[in-house]
Design an enzyme around this catalytic site. Structure first.
Site, PDB file in Angstrom:
ATOM      1  N   CYS A  27       0.816  -1.220   0.000  1.00  0.00           N
ATOM      2  CA  CYS A  27       0.000   0.000   0.000  1.00  0.00           C
ATOM      3  C   CYS A  27       0.851   1.272   0.000  1.00  0.00           C
ATOM      4  CB  CYS A  27      -0.994  -0.006   1.158  1.00  0.00           C
ATOM      5  SG  CYS A  27      -0.297  -0.346   2.774  1.00  0.00           S
ATOM      6  N   ASP A  75      -7.526   5.403  -1.469  1.00  0.00           N
ATOM      7  CA  ASP A  75      -7.146   4.169  -0.788  1.00  0.00           C
ATOM      8  C   ASP A  75      -6.390   3.238  -1.730  1.00  0.00           C
ATOM      9  OD1 ASP A  75      -7.006   1.854   0.733  1.00  0.00           O
ATOM     10  OD2 ASP A  75      -8.997   2.139   1.608  1.00  0.00           O
ATOM     11  N   HIS A 106      -5.535   0.249  -1.204  1.00  0.00           N
ATOM     12  CA  HIS A 106      -5.848  -1.159  -0.948  1.00  0.00           C
ATOM     13  C   HIS A 106      -6.874  -1.728  -1.925  1.00  0.00           C
ATOM     14  CE1 HIS A 106      -4.468   0.623   2.896  1.00  0.00           C
ATOM     15  NE2 HIS A 106      -3.789  -0.498   2.996  1.00  0.00           N
TER      16      HIS A 106
END
Length: 472
Positions: free
Chosen positions: A305, A429, A431
């Site tokens: 990440c 994000d 992820h």
């Protein structure tokens, strides 16, 4: 290198004319003044072509053809010189409409703040009316140089809601002839012997009210060799010398053109801003691409990440023209950390996490970008960092990487109220593991506004705030 037509407006229609014009000339001497004279004479012929009745503008993906110098004659007959420019949209077919054979049903919406793009193709009629003179054959033996290149004409004008096709055609022909003048200057200025550098028109979107402008650069010449021209442009448009407005990477990307690399750009623009009492929104300035898990045939789910957040930051510096270096891969990031002595050689090719401090080191090593680090001892303190984050996005405008525990995210902005202290964070994000589907990414919150409870209230966080170079 010079600027052509520009108008600043948030509404209306952009007409963009593109097409090749062949530059062909025979040089009987390599004497520079004589060569320049022949090239200028050839450009004079091109000027005449653009202003002649043979000049044709074809509206892309439609049956519409316009002769701008023949009384603005057009086909189909329903189109007249007094037809509004925005009404041309009704004739443009989408892929779906082409399959059904139906004409476009796009309706004009005068309340819309978005700008529509109409693409036109520049052509020249090959046939002429009337009798042709008989051919004359001659034979001559002489040594000469034949120069041949294609000029990539690319002109834009922005029209208002009440502008007619006649108005637009006059401005388009003027823009084409102006661009030919600028191309001639670029060719003569950068000509080496009998070698030509092809002129390259690029469009740049400047802060309002300056709007969209066009600059002609020599193709293949890097930004590092064009600093003098950029300084002149900054002076001409009264721009501060701390932002690379006219670097090639900063050229305007038209909304109707897909990016070839497949990455999404600026997904946050599809979001609605949160409403706070006496609050203001401070966001990333410029363009970035969204990097997340599982892209680039790389399975980094569960450990990459921070690498992806770093790639998003690097894409920002690349697409603003601060660097010509491509976004680094995971291995290039790892190698950079080995090169600066932060990691052992065995780190390269591993699946080890990195954090904000490593992100700072890589940015400095690969891009020569410095960063500030904000230390937050526990997540609950992030709610009080509104002023610092707002100032960062106001002055630097770069994406921020935040790492805490085993998670990393990218902060693209904050909505913050100075009076109440309320704050929301615009989070990208890394992820996410799905396809580049903007609707899913925004609907599911992979790019979205989050409250202070988004952070682990007891975990510590480090924020890497990249500082943009103050340069043109």
């Amino acid at each position: 290198m010079v600027v052509s037509d520009s108008q600043s407006s948030d509404t209306g229609t952009i007409l963009r004319v593109r097409g090749p014009l062949g530059l062909k000339c025979q040089l009987d001497s390599t004497d520079a003044p004589l060569m320049h004279k022949v090239i200028s004479r050839t450009f004079g012929t091109l000027h005449s072509q653009v202003k002649s009745e043979a000049c044709v503008l074809a509206v892309c993906d439609s049956p519409v053809i316009i002769w701008p110098n023949r009384g603005v004659h057009a086909t189909p007959d329903e189109i007249t010189p007094n037809t509004l420019c925005e009404d041309l949209q009704q004739w443009i077919q989408t892929d779906e409409q082409e399959s059904t054979g139906k004409r476009s049903a796009r309706k004009k919406n005068k309340k819309s703040s978005s700008v529509s793009i109409i693409n036109l193709h520049l052509m020249m009629e090959a046939t002429t009316t009337g009798p042709l003179p008989p051919p004359i054959l001659t034979r001559a033996i002489q040594k000469s140089h034949f120069l041949s290149t294609t000029l990539p004409m690319d002109c834009v004008i922005r029209t208002a809601c009440n502008d007619t096709i006649k108005d637009a055609c006059e401005r388009l022909v003027e823009a084409l002839t102006h661009q030919l003048c600028e191309m001639e200057k670029v060719i003569l200025q950068h000509m080496k012997g009998t070698m030509l550098l092809v002129p390259e028109p690029l469009h740049f979107l400047l802060p309002e009210p300056k709007g969209l402008v066009t600059v002609v650069y020599p193709a293949g010449v890097p930004d590092s060799q064009l600093e003098t021209q950029r300084k002149e442009l900054h002076q001409q448009f009264e721009l501060q010398d701390d932002w690379p407005y006219f670097r090639k990477a900063n050229a305007y990307h038209f909304p109707n053109e897909p990016y070839k690399d497949g990455y999404l750009r600026n997904p946050h623009l599809a979001l609605t801003h949160p409403t706070l009492d006496n609050g203001k929104v401070y966001m990333v300035q410029g363009i970035y691409s969204y990097h997340h898990y599982m892209q680039d045939h790389m399975d980094d789910n569960g450990w990459g990440c921070a690498y992806r957040s770093l790639q998003t930051i690097c894409s920002w510096f690349e697409q603003q023209g601060y660097t010509e270096r491509p976004v680094p891969t995971h291995k290039e990031i790892q190698q950079a950390l080995v090169d600066v002595g932060d990691k052992q050689k065995s780190f390269v090719g591993s699946r080890q996490w990195i954090g904000s401090i490593e992100v700072q080191a890589v940015l400095n090593q690969l891009l020569e970008v410095t960063s500030k680090i904000m230390f937050v001892s526990q997540g609950s303190e992030l709610a009080s960092k509104g002023r610092e984050l707002a100032n960062h996005f106001l002055t630097e405008g770069t994406p921020v990487m935040i790492g805490g525990g085993v998670l990393a995210h990218t902060i693209l902005g904050v909505a913050w109220s100075e009076t109440t202290g309320q704050i929301r964070y615009l989070i990208l994000d890394p992820h996410y593991t799905g396809a580049e589907d903007l609707q899913i990414i925004t609907d599911k919150g992979w790019c979205g506004w989050k409250g202070p409870d988004f952070w682990d209230q007891t975990a510590y966080y480090n924020l890497c705030l990249p500082q943009r170079p103050k340069t043109i």
